[in-house]
Design an enzyme around this catalytic site. Structure first.
Site, mmCIF file in Angstrom:
data_model
loop_
_atom_site.group_PDB
_atom_site.id
_atom_site.type_symbol
_atom_site.label_atom_id
_atom_site.label_comp_id
_atom_site.label_asym_id
_atom_site.label_seq_id
_atom_site.Cartn_x
_atom_site.Cartn_y
_atom_site.Cartn_z
ATOM 1 N N ASP A 132 -12.262 -3.667 -4.051
ATOM 2 C CA ASP A 132 -12.289 -2.988 -5.342
ATOM 3 C C ASP A 132 -12.773 -1.550 -5.144
ATOM 4 O O ASP A 132 -13.882 -1.319 -4.667
ATOM 5 C CB ASP A 132 -13.229 -3.760 -6.280
ATOM 6 C CG ASP A 132 -13.209 -3.213 -7.703
ATOM 7 O OD1 ASP A 132 -12.485 -2.224 -7.958
ATOM 8 O OD2 ASP A 132 -13.919 -3.770 -8.554
ATOM 9 N N HIS A 167 4.876 10.790 -6.670
ATOM 10 C CA HIS A 167 4.106 10.994 -5.431
ATOM 11 C C HIS A 167 4.020 12.462 -5.025
ATOM 12 O O HIS A 167 3.010 12.895 -4.474
ATOM 13 C CB HIS A 167 4.680 10.099 -4.317
ATOM 14 C CG HIS A 167 4.471 8.642 -4.604
ATOM 15 N ND1 HIS A 167 5.489 7.715 -4.588
ATOM 16 C CD2 HIS A 167 3.357 7.960 -4.957
ATOM 17 C CE1 HIS A 167 5.008 6.523 -4.913
ATOM 18 N NE2 HIS A 167 3.718 6.648 -5.134
ATOM 19 N N PRO A 174 -6.185 -5.299 -13.865
ATOM 20 C CA PRO A 174 -7.035 -5.091 -12.693
ATOM 21 C C PRO A 174 -7.506 -3.647 -12.530
ATOM 22 O O PRO A 174 -8.508 -3.399 -11.874
ATOM 23 C CB PRO A 174 -6.147 -5.498 -11.515
ATOM 24 C CG PRO A 174 -4.997 -6.224 -12.074
ATOM 25 C CD PRO A 174 -4.865 -5.836 -13.505
ATOM 26 N N ASP A 180 -4.797 6.385 -7.675
ATOM 27 C CA ASP A 180 -3.396 6.036 -7.921
ATOM 28 C C ASP A 180 -3.388 4.609 -8.442
ATOM 29 O O ASP A 180 -3.094 3.673 -7.717
ATOM 30 C CB ASP A 180 -2.631 6.172 -6.589
ATOM 31 C CG ASP A 180 -1.150 5.860 -6.742
ATOM 32 O OD1 ASP A 180 -0.710 5.580 -7.868
ATOM 33 O OD2 ASP A 180 -0.452 5.880 -5.718
ATOM 34 N N ASP A 204 -2.389 0.701 -15.000
ATOM 35 C CA ASP A 204 -2.957 1.017 -16.308
ATOM 36 C C ASP A 204 -4.351 0.397 -16.460
ATOM 37 O O ASP A 204 -4.694 -0.529 -15.749
ATOM 38 C CB ASP A 204 -2.041 0.469 -17.414
ATOM 39 C CG ASP A 204 -0.706 1.195 -17.427
ATOM 40 O OD1 ASP A 204 -0.686 2.366 -17.023
ATOM 41 O OD2 ASP A 204 0.293 0.582 -17.824
ATOM 42 N N GLU A 217 -7.216 -0.521 -1.577
ATOM 43 C CA GLU A 217 -6.324 -1.206 -2.517
ATOM 44 C C GLU A 217 -6.891 -2.604 -2.737
ATOM 45 O O GLU A 217 -7.269 -3.292 -1.799
ATOM 46 C CB GLU A 217 -4.906 -1.249 -1.928
ATOM 47 C CG GLU A 217 -3.960 -2.262 -2.545
ATOM 48 C CD GLU A 217 -3.634 -2.013 -4.009
ATOM 49 O OE1 GLU A 217 -3.270 -0.876 -4.354
ATOM 50 O OE2 GLU A 217 -3.740 -2.960 -4.817
ATOM 51 N N ASP A 263 1.714 0.777 -3.012
ATOM 52 C CA ASP A 263 3.104 0.923 -2.564
ATOM 53 C C ASP A 263 3.212 1.848 -1.359
ATOM 54 O O ASP A 263 4.180 1.780 -0.605
ATOM 55 C CB ASP A 263 3.977 1.433 -3.721
ATOM 56 C CG ASP A 263 3.421 2.723 -4.321
ATOM 57 O OD1 ASP A 263 3.520 3.772 -3.655
ATOM 58 O OD2 ASP A 263 2.888 2.674 -5.437
#
Lengths: 482, 281
Positions: free
Chosen positions: B137, B62, B162, B155, B158, B106, B86
């Site tokens: 999305d 971060h 999704p 952020d 992989d 998110e 997160d």
């Protein structure tokens, strides 16, 4: 209604695999033993299922047990009296339909935008085409549906016709005046045969168009592999037996169908029919929602039109399949062929086709919202990145040409090589097609016009995939020797 | 009895972490979410079995995803974070008083909710009034935006799963249009070491390089990620992170644990094999 949870062919295949019969028949790969690369690509379950006909698994050429049961279930699902599993693609189904319906010298009425397979079928059976000209939607550069009026005119012009051949829907999802045409043509004593290559999903959701079989057509070819979800090349011929006997069609199908029919393909038809009958409604609901959302989002992008029923002239559009997402891209100054290539080469997205004005994305039961978002995102990026003055493509249809010889006569006549640019006025001896969708610009026996020459040159400039000609460079055309 | 969780870093390499206990397991609409308490890394979040963050090493990730662009352009006012469920990226951003708006998009609301419960420190930025959360999305969110943001931080997970669309060319291009003239795009850039990760790294770099005038890659050391060697992409229309004056950032006196201005300069110095891989795309 039969019990569509049943899967007779699949069950028999499973049982056969579980019994671990020692194979001293073909296929010679014997579940892939010895060929490591083959085993790596195809999991064991696939290779085990790739078997040949035998007593417990029935025989496609003369089905009497599990294949026949599976075919009866499929016929029931598609509201027809009989069905034939087809393993050589819908091309074979279309050929078998025409060869079952007409004989040498008979006339068939058909729209000019038929797939090559229909004209090929006429080379095989010797029938003569009488073309109807579907409405041409100039702003999208495409032929769409046929009206009852057009059919009445064609029957007046060719009263000797034995059959009428229809397309339901077109590649882009447009529906002809189907119900009225079927009723009228049958009243006039014509057999009605329908290419439903792009409508395999129609019976399974109430908001999708109706199928030709639901209106009592005599035969239809449905590409279950296209939008139904079965494996590539698996298809079906549907038959209503009021005027044509099952055994007659069976004999014709067997002329060209493989005697080593793939159980992978046939079993995929069995499982797909069950899936569509038991879960089709729910899944197609989702597909329709995805397609509707995508249409709205694309229509919000400046210069793009994701067309639907309201965008077409009502004289050529009597219904629309919303799962076909056609997008007219000329508003951003690009051809459909160009956007098709950009999507493939730059954005890693494969759409079904691109033509002069449009691209076509096929939505089906395998799609997800995230993938659809990527398609829309790529189109949005293309619209911003490449936007130029809108294109003004002038093709007021290249279809008004004359048939000089039947496809079969032209196919067998002596030919000579002529430069395409100098071929106007001659009679074509071969096909000129853009692929996909495999719809002929010229068919054997047709008169070549200046307009057609210009259209071929344009497609060449835009690097369209032109096929059918002997000359791969698309400079020469074989014409009938004068 | 000892409990271990395993993440496959490649077909032939596994990474094992000894677990005290599993704190949470759930299946969201998009992925499987697990939280463990571990001996070596404290609490650990895994999505579909892949480690996303741990309490012990999340500061590295971060720090590097936020302070590199912020030091390059301390005038950044409007930020878009895509992914980052997160909360760690948002937390670091909220430390800049000069930032006026932080939008976070998110896909999976459940990840945010679970992290609020189990990673209170990491998720602490979510309650800042400048932060606006959108659960959708990111690929769609940026489509069609024109010159809205100063900074976009991708952020993401992989590209297998999704996160797939967040590595696509169309998405990067739409980010380009969504950025203002001095805009910066930071993206999760995978790793050069294992073959699968390296393939995505190259593909990602190829797509960005063809879109942005300045497209660089910087590295950091991440103990719980495959090979421990991880990369971010730095792309912008005008700003070069290697030549910019970093003294303005120094004057902000922001306390960090990993990032400093020497690391900033050094992070863009890449091993030769990585340079070669990036050059060949």
């Amino acid at each position: 209604m039969l019990d569509h949870n049943k899967t007779p062919l699949y069950d028999a295949l499973r049982k056969h695999i579980e019994s671990r019969v020692i194979p001293f028949d073909v296929p010679g790969h014997k579940q892939g033993h010895g060929n490591e690369e083959l085993q790596k690509l195809f999991p064991k379950s696939v290779l085990e299922a790739d078997v040949n006909s035998m007593k417990s698994l029935d025989f496609l050429g003369n089905p009497i047990s599990v294949i026949k049961e599976a075919e009866d279930l499929l016929a029931d699902a598609y509201l027809s009296d009989e069905s034939f599993f087809i393993v050589n693609g819908t091309t074979q189904a279309v050929q078998a339909m025409l060869m079952s319906a007409v004989n040498e010298g008979d006339t068939v009425i058909l729209p000019r935008n038929v797939h090559k397979s229909a004209i090929n079928a006429m080379i095989l059976c010797g029938a003569k085409p009488h073309y109807m000209y579907p409405h041409f939607e100039a702003k999208f550069g495409m032929t769409i549906g046929v009206s009852l009026e057009e059919v009445k005119k064609a029957i007046e012009e060719a009263p000797e016709a034995k059959a009428i051949f229809l397309i339901n829907p077109t590649y882009y999802g447009v529906i002809s005046e189907l119900k009225a045409i079927i009723e009228y043509a049958q009243c006039q004593g014509l057999l009605v045969i329908v290419d439903e290559a792009h409508g395999a999903h129609f019976p399974f959701h109430k908001e999708l168009p109706k199928t030709a079989m639901a209106y009592g057509a005599d035969m239809a070819a449905v590409s279950l592999h296209k939008t139904g979800g079965s494996l590539t090349q698996s298809s079906a011929l549907l038959l209503n037996t009021r005027k044509i006997e099952r055994d007659h069609v069976k004999t014709i199908v067997n002329l060209t169908q493989s005697t080593s029919a793939s159980y992978l393909l046939m079993t995929s038809l069995d499982l797909t029919r069950k899936f569509l009958m038991t879960q089709g409604e729910k899944n197609l609901e989702m597909v329709l929602e995805l397609a509707r959302n995508a249409r709205d989002k694309i229509n919000a992008i400046d210069g793009l039109i994701a067309f639907s029923a309201k965008d077409f002239n009502p004289e050529g559009c009597y219904g629309f399949d919303e799962t076909k997402l056609g997008v007219c891209v000329t508003g951003i100054g690009l051809t459909g062929i160009h956007v098709y290539d950009l999507l493939r080469d730059e954005y890693n997205i494969q759409v079904e086709m691109g033509d002069s004005h449009n691209i076509l994305a096929i939505f089906s039961v395998g799609d997800t919202e995230k993938r659809v978002n990527q398609l829309v995102s790529a189109l949005s990026a293309i619209a911003q990145k490449y936007k130029r003055e809108p294109l003004d493509l002038k093709f007021n249809s290249f279809n008004a040409t004359a048939v000089a010889y039947s496809p079969r006569e032209a196919f067998y006549k002596e030919k000579e090589r002529i430069l395409i640019t100098e071929s106007a006025g001659r009679v074509s001896g071969e096909f000129v097609m853009i692929y996909p969708p495999g719809i002929p610009i010229l068919a054997p026996g047709e008169l070549i016009t200046e307009e057609i020459c210009a259209y071929i040159e344009l497609l060449k400039r835009e690097k369209g995939s032109i096929s059918g000609l002997k000359d791969n460079n698309v400079e020469y055309l074989y014409c009938i020797k004068e | 009895m000892e409990n271990w969780i395993t993440e496959a870093h490649s077909d032939a390499v596994h990474f094992n972490v000894k677990v005290k206990e599993q704190l949470y397991h759930g299946q969201s609409k998009y992925q499987m979410i697990d939280i463990y308490d571990t001996y070596a890394f404290g609490r650990l979040l895994a999505l579909d079995g892949d480690i996303m963050i741990t309490e012990k090493d999340e500061f590295i990730y971060h720090d590097m995803i936020v302070h590199v662009p912020m030091a390059t352009n301390p005038d950044i006012k409007k930020v878009l974070v895509i992914g980052g469920g997160d909360g760690g990226t948002v937390r670091e951003l909220t430390r800049y008083k000069t930032i006026e708006q932080i939008d976070m998009v998110e896909l999976d609301e459940q990840v945010v909710n679970v992290c609020r419960d189990y990673f209170k420190d990491v998720a602490s930025g979510f309650d800042d009034p400048r932060v606006h959360l959108y659960f959708e999305d990111g690929v769609s969110f940026v489509s069609g935006l024109k010159e809205v943001y100063d900074l976009i931080i991708v952020d993401s997970t992989d590209p297998f799963g999704p996160g797939e669309g967040l590595f696509s060319k169309g998405f990067y291009e739409n980010c380009f249009y969504a950025l203002k003239e001095d805009g910066i795009l930071i993206n999760q850039h995978e790793s050069p070491y294992y073959e699968n990760d390296a393939y995505e790294m190259k593909r990602s770099h190829a797509n960005i390089k063809r879109t942005f005038d300045i497209a660089k890659v910087y590295q950091f050391h991440m103990p719980t990620y495959p090979s421990g060697h991880w990369l971010f992409g730095f792309a912008s229309k005008t700003m070069d992170p290697e030549t910019v004056d970093l003294s303005t950032w120094e004057a902000l006196d922001i306390k960090t644990k990993y990032y400093n201005t020497k690391i900033h300069k050094g992070a863009f110095a890449l091993p030769t094999y990585v340079v070669n891989m990036l050059e060949e795309v």
